[in-house]
Design a protein around this motif. Structure first.
Motif, PDB file in Angstrom:
ATOM      1  N   ARG A   1      10.951  -0.036  -5.251  1.00  0.00           N
ATOM      2  CA  ARG A   1       9.605  -0.578  -5.436  1.00  0.00           C
ATOM      3  C   ARG A   1       9.666  -1.951  -6.110  1.00  0.00           C
ATOM      4  O   ARG A   1       8.938  -2.880  -5.723  1.00  0.00           O
TER       5      ARG A   1
ATOM      6  N   PHE B   1       8.167   3.917   3.163  1.00  0.00           N
ATOM      7  CA  PHE B   1       7.824   3.651   1.763  1.00  0.00           C
ATOM      8  C   PHE B   1       6.540   4.386   1.379  1.00  0.00           C
ATOM      9  O   PHE B   1       6.453   4.982   0.294  1.00  0.00           O
TER      10      PHE B   1
ATOM     11  N   GLN C   1       6.096   7.258  -1.471  1.00  0.00           N
ATOM     12  CA  GLN C   1       5.131   7.018  -2.537  1.00  0.00           C
ATOM     13  C   GLN C   1       4.110   8.154  -2.624  1.00  0.00           C
ATOM     14  O   GLN C   1       3.686   8.542  -3.722  1.00  0.00           O
TER      15      GLN C   1
END
Length: 239
Positions: A92, A126, A130
């Motif tokens: 991140r 991603f 997340q």
């Protein structure tokens, strides 16, 4: 080999017998005594040959056997989840650093363009990781799914970066490429200049040119990168 050794022993005994007869005729040694010495000699000779054969067999090379692979050490689910959390935080941070750096976006524009297949796959991976992220250790099944999602996101990020490095500005038309290179020069001047007026002017021109390129769909400048330019344009150097 055993037959030849037997013939050798018989021949040797016959030779000793003839020699014994000759010695007895000469009065040197009785035949029985001489034959006893000959038999002892032949017996010792055969024993030495047997030991030699056994010794040669004993030092023959042992065939190499591949050792079994070591057994993997099992990792506790809590430890695997904690390690995945650290890796995802690092990912991140790397992604955010790119999106906050206008210069990085201009040099690798494909990494911010989700229409590029490798970038689109990364953004999806991603987002999946997340969505699975939790503040505390979740149930084991959820934790395993999160660990696998982080691994996919890491692989997708590396693939997207590699593709963006190969593409760079090659997808742009010559006029568009020249415009992007002008903006890079303006940002370099603004970053390196010690003159406030020159620096602010360069930032203003760069922002104007970038807005035009963004409206034309040439460059997809993330909002965080635009915010960094706005801060710099108000008189503060970007980090």
């Amino acid at each position: 080999m055993a037959t030849s050794a037997a013939f050798f022993a018989i021949g040797l005994l016959m030779w000793f017998f003839l020699a014994a007869v000759a010695l007895e005729v000469a009065g040197e040694m009785p035949v029985p005594v001489f034959l006893g010495i000959a038999l002892l000699f032949v017996t010792r000779h055969r024993r030495r040959r047997r030991r030699s054969r056994l010794g040669a067999a004993g030092i023959a090379p042992i065939p190499y056997r591949q050792p079994p692979p070591p057994r993997p050490v099992p990792v506790r689910p809590e430890a695997a989840w904690a390690r995945a959390m650290e890796r995802f935080a690092a990912l991140r941070g790397e992604y955010a650093a790119y999106e906050c750096d206008p210069m990085a976006v201009l040099r690798l524009p494909a990494l911010s363009d989700v229409t590029v297949p490798s970038t689109g796959r990364f953004v999806e991976a991603f987002a999946e990781a997340q969505a699975l992220e939790t503040d505390a250790f979740p149930p084991v099944g959820h934790a395993s799914t999160f660990v696998a999602a982080v691994e996919r996101a890491e692989r997708a990020w590396r693939a997207a970066r590699d593709a963006a490095e190969r593409i760079r500005l090659s997808n742009l038309a010559p006029e568009e490429r020249n415009a992007v290179e002008r903006v890079i020069k303006l940002l370099t001047t603004a970053r390196d200049s010690d003159n406030d007026a020159e620096r602010l002017t360069a930032y203003a021109r760069a922002r104007s040119e970038l807005a035009r390129l963004d409206r034309a769909g040439v460059i997809h400048m993330p909002r965080t990168a635009q915010a960094a330019l706005e801060v710099a344009g108000r008189g503060q150097l970007p980090a």
